[in-house]
Design an enzyme around this catalytic site. Sequence first.
Site, PDB file in Angstrom:
ATOM      1  N   ILE A 241       0.829  -1.225   0.000  1.00 40.76           N
ATOM      2  CA  ILE A 241       0.000   0.000   0.000  1.00 40.76           C
ATOM      3  C   ILE A 241       0.850   1.257   0.000  1.00 40.76           C
ATOM      4  CG2 ILE A 241      -1.989  -1.050   1.123  1.00 40.76           C
ATOM      5  CD1 ILE A 241      -1.023   0.140   3.771  1.00 40.76           C
ATOM      6  N   GLY A 242       2.173   1.123   0.022  1.00 46.04           N
ATOM      7  CA  GLY A 242       3.017   2.300  -0.018  1.00 46.04           C
ATOM      8  C   GLY A 242       4.475   1.908   0.038  1.00 46.04           C
TER       9      GLY A 242
ATOM     10  N   GLY B 234       8.696   3.877   0.508  1.00 44.16           N
ATOM     11  CA  GLY B 234       9.477   5.082   0.752  1.00 44.16           C
ATOM     12  C   GLY B 234      10.947   4.781   0.681  1.00 44.16           C
TER      13      GLY B 234
ATOM     14  N   SER C  22      12.973   3.891   2.922  1.00 46.83           N
ATOM     15  CA  SER C  22      13.508   2.830   3.766  1.00 46.83           C
ATOM     16  C   SER C  22      12.805   1.492   3.576  1.00 46.83           C
ATOM     17  CB  SER C  22      13.417   3.239   5.242  1.00 46.83           C
ATOM     18  OG  SER C  22      12.083   3.504   5.603  1.00 46.83           O
ATOM     19  N   GLY C  23      11.739   1.433   2.800  1.00 45.31           N
ATOM     20  CA  GLY C  23      11.091   0.149   2.597  1.00 45.31           C
ATOM     21  C   GLY C  23       9.658   0.251   2.139  1.00 45.31           C
ATOM     22  N   LYS C  24       9.018  -0.921   1.988  1.00 40.82           N
ATOM     23  CA  LYS C  24       7.624  -0.978   1.579  1.00 40.82           C
ATOM     24  C   LYS C  24       6.717  -1.171   2.785  1.00 40.82           C
ATOM     25  CE  LYS C  24       8.454  -2.846  -3.052  1.00 40.82           C
ATOM     26  NZ  LYS C  24       8.175  -3.949  -4.008  1.00 40.82           N
TER      27      LYS C  24
ATOM     28  N   LYS D 183       5.733  -2.630   7.978  1.00 42.98           N
ATOM     29  CA  LYS D 183       6.771  -1.884   7.270  1.00 42.98           C
ATOM     30  C   LYS D 183       8.011  -2.759   7.190  1.00 42.98           C
ATOM     31  CE  LYS D 183       9.428   2.418   7.568  1.00 42.98           C
ATOM     32  NZ  LYS D 183       9.629   3.670   8.352  1.00 42.98           N
TER      33      LYS D 183
ATOM     34  N   ASP E 204      10.237  14.537  11.636  1.00 43.19           N
ATOM     35  CA  ASP E 204       9.776  14.421  10.243  1.00 43.19           C
ATOM     36  C   ASP E 204       8.259  14.444  10.199  1.00 43.19           C
ATOM     37  OD1 ASP E 204       9.980  14.213   7.509  1.00 43.19           O
ATOM     38  OD2 ASP E 204      10.133  12.036   7.497  1.00 43.19           O
TER      39      ASP E 204
END
Length: 996
Positions: A700-701, A703, A705-707, A723, A834
Site C-alpha cells: 500500500i506504499g 518510501g 527505507s522500505g515498503k 513496514k 519528520d
Amino acid sequence: MTTTAFLSSLLFFLETISFLLLLLCSHHANSQLYQQEHSVLLRLNQFWKNQAPIAHWRSSNASHCTWPEIQCTNNSVTALLFPGYNLNGTFPPFLCDLNNLTQLDLNLNYIADGFPTTLYNCSKLNYLHLAQNYFDGPIPDDVHRLSRLQYLNLGGNRFSGEIPASISRLAELRSLNLYVNRFNGSYPSEIGNLLNLEELLLAYNSLLLPVELPPSFAQLKKLKFIWMTDTNLVGEIPDWIGNLTDLETLNLSENNLTGKIPSSLFMLKNLSFVYLFKNNLSGEIPTRIDSKKIVEYDLSENNLTGEIPAAIGDLQQLTSLLLFSNRLHGEIPESIGRLPKLDDVRLFDNSLTGTLPQDFGRNLVLRSFQVGNNKLTGRLPEHLCSGGKLVGVTAYENNLSGELPESLGNCSSLMMIDVHKNNFSGKIPVGLWMPLNLTFVMMSDNSFTGELPERFSTNLGTLEISNNKFSGKIPSGLFSLWNLTEFLASNNLFTGQIPEELTILSKLNKLWLDGNQLTGELPQNIISWRSLNNLNLSRNRLSGVIPDELGGLPSLTDLDLSENQLSGMIPTQLGNLKLNFLNLSSNLLSGTIPLALENPIYTRSFLNNPNLCSNNAVLNLNSCNLRSQNSRTISSQHLALIVSLGVILFILFILAAVFTTKIYWKTGNREDIEWKLTSFQRLNFSEENLLSGLSENNVIGSGGSGKVYRIPVNNLGDTVAVKKIWNNRKSDHKLEKEFMAEVKVLSSIRHNNIIKLLCFVSSETSRLLVYEYMEKQSLDKWLHKRNSPPRITGSEPDCGVPLDWPTRFQIAVGAAQGLCYMHHECSPPVIHRDLKSSNILLDSELNAKIADFGLAKLLVKQGEAASVSAVAGSFGYIAPEYAQTPRINEKIDVFSFGVILLELATGKDALNGDEDSSLAEWAWECIQQGKRIADVLDEDVKEPHYLDEMCSVFKLGVICTSSLPTNRPTMHQALEVLIRSRTSTPQNHGEKKLGS
C-alpha cells in the site's frame, strides 16, 4: 537567710519553673504543628497519586522542610512551589489545612477545575500562581475574600465570563495577570482602584467587547508594566498615559487603536519598552523623548507619517528600533547609526529617502539590518558586520548603488542577504558565499559582475541572482549544496554546459537558467530531481535531444525549453506530466506531437519548429500526412508477425516470473531462517501470519527505507500494517539506526493519538515493524491526492470527497494532543523530526494518529537540546533553524505542525503556497499584504459558521511557523489555543485582516 532573700529566691525559682513549662508547651505545640502539616503533605502526595515529581515525599524521608518544593518559616510550611511539575487532576480541597501558607505556585501544570474557592481558607495567602493550567468557568464575585493577595496570576487558562469588579477590592494587589483566557464583556473600570498595582497583564483576551482604555486607569500611579496585546482596544491612546510616572513597559500592540501617539507618553522618565505595533495609529511620531532608558521601540505596522525623530539618536540604551510598514519619509538620522547598543534595525516598507548613515555597525554590534522597500540611495554602510554578529541584511527595492561592502566577505555569522532590485554593481566579495549558516541569497535585478566561486555554504537553500552580468561557467561546486531548493540565474552571461553535478541536488524545486549563453546537451541523469517543479532553460544555445527522463519527474509542472537548438522527437514520456505550462517553441524538433500533449492549453507550446506535425488543428501545426499509403500502414503479414512475436515474448515473461517467484520462496523464505518476534501488545497472530502476507498484492506504499503492506492476520478480520526495511547493503547501517530509533520510541509510549506498534520481527536479513492498521490511511491522501487510483480494491479510502471542516479540526486537535504528549509528558521528551501530513494517519473514525518515528530523537536531558549528525525531514515542513545548526529542540516539530494547520485551513500542499514559495512562506506573505482571512481558506469546506475556527487555525499555523523558534508556542500552548478557538457561533472573521 533573711525573709527578703528567701522571697527573692522563691520568686526566681517560680519564674524558672514557669519558663521551663512555657518552653515545654511551645515545643509540644510546634511538634503538633509539624506532625499536622506533615500529614497534610502526605495526603497531598496521595491526592496526586504519587506523581513522579513528588514521589520522594515519604514519611521516612528527612524533614519536609528540606523537600525542594517546600519552604518553611520557623519550621512551619509557608510556601508550596510546583512550577512545571506535570501535575494533573483537580485542585486539592484540603490545601488550606496548612494554616501558615503564604505562597502557592502551580504554574505550568495540567490541573483542570473551577476557580478553587477553598483557598479562601488560606487566610495568610499573598502569592497565588495558577497560570498555564486548565482552570475554567468564571472567577467568582467574592474573589476579594483573598484579601491579603499581592500577586495573582491566572493567565493561560480557560476562565470565562466577565472579569468581576470585586477584584478591585484586593487592595494590596501589586500584580494582576489575566492574560490568554476567554473573558467577555468589558474591563471593569474599578481596576483603577488598585492603587498599589505595579503589573497589569490582560493580553490575548480578544473576546472582550471593543473598549477604550478606561480613564480610571490614570489613577494607577505605581504601574510599571502594562500588557494589553489583542484585547480589542479601540479609540485613541489617552493623553493621561503620561500620568503613569513609574511606567517602564507599555504593550498595546495588535489592537484597533487610532489617532496620534500622545507626546506625553515619551515624557515618562522611566519608560524602557514601547510596543504599539499592529494598530491603526496615524500622524507623526512625537519628536520629544524625555526617557533615556528606552531599550525596545516598536511602532511597526501602523499608518504613521512624517520623519523619524532625531531624538531617537539620543537613546543610548536602545537595542531594537522597529518602525517598518508605516508611511514614514525623509532621511534616517545620522545619530541613529552611532547608538552603541542597537542590534536590531527594521525600517523596511516605508518611503525613506537619502543615504544610509555610514556609521551603522562601526561602534555597535548589529544582528539584523532591514531597510528594504524604501527610496534610499548611495552605498550600504561598510561596517555592518564589524561586530561579528550580523545575521541578516535586507535592502531590497531601493536605489542603492556601488559595490557590496567588502566587510560582508568576512561576516561568518551571516544567514541571509537580500539586495534584489537595486543598482549594485561590481564583483561579490568572495567570502560572502561561505558563511556556515548562510541559507538565503537574493541578488536579482542588479548589475553584479564576475564569476561564481567553486565553493559555497553547504546550507544554502535559496540562490537568486537573475538579471545581472555574472559570467563564466556555472560552477560544478554547486553539487555540495544539498539543501538548495531554488537556483534562479536567468538573464546573465553564463557560458559552457549545464554541469551534470546539478542533477545530484534532490531538493531542488526551481531551476531557472534562461537567457544565458549555455551550450551543449541537456543533462541526462536527472532522476534525482524528484522535487523539481519549475525548469526554465529557454533562450540559450542548447542542442541535442530532449531526454526521456524529463517525463519521469513527478513534481514537474512548468517546463520551458524554448529558443534553443534542440532536435529530435518530443519524448512521449512528457505526456505523463501534469504540466501547467509547456514551451518547446523555436527549436529544431521534428516528428509527431505526443497524443497526451495535443491539448488546447498547449496551443503556443510548439511554434516555430518546422518539422513538427499534428493531426489536431487546434495546435496550428502542419498535418501529419505521410508520403505514401505503404508508409502509412503496415502490411497484414508484418502485423501478424509482430503480434506472434509479442505473444511469444509475453509467454516467456510469465514463465520467467513464475520461475523467479518459486526461487524467491525457496531461498528467501527457507524454514531454516530464524525469525524473532518481539511483542509490545497482546497479539492474536504469529510471525507466520505476517510472512505469508508479504506479497506485492498487499503493498500500500513505499518510501526511502522500505515498503508498507496491508496484511490480514487471522479469520477474525484483523488487519495490520507491516513496514519492511529494504535490504540494501549500502544503507544497512543507516536503516538499522532508523529501525532501532522507531522501535525504541514507539515501544515506550502510549497515547490514543500516536500509532500503536504491536511488535517487530527480525532475522539476519530482514526487519519488520508491525502496526495497527489505519483504515483511512494518511491525511495527505485526503487533502492532496483525492483523485489518485486505489492500490487495493476496497482497502483505500474514498478520497474524492474532501474532509469537512469539523473533521479537519478534530484531526488538528488529535495531532496536537499526540505531540503534546511527546513533548511534555514523555520522559525524556520525544522529537519526531519528520512530521508531515503523510505521517498523520486516520483510523475508521478519522481520528488522527502520529506515525513514522524512524527519524525521532530522544532528548538526552529535559530542557537541553540534542545534537544530531545530519539534517533530516521533508521539504516544506522543515524549520529554518534545522538546516543551520545541529542543536535542535521541540520547536522544530511545532513548525511542522504549523504547516499541517495551514494545509488543513487552506487545502494547499506544503510545497506550494503559490508559484514562488512554500505554504509557510506564502502564509506569512498573506499577513504582510493584509489579505482577508476568508480569501485564503479552502473553498471546498468554507462555510460561514466555521469561519471563526478556520481563521483561528490559520493564524495559529502562521504563529507556529515563525522563523524564530523562540516566537513559536510550545505544543501545550498550541493545543490550548486550538481548544479555545472551538466555537459554534458564527462571527464575521472573514472581514478581518490577517494582521489583526
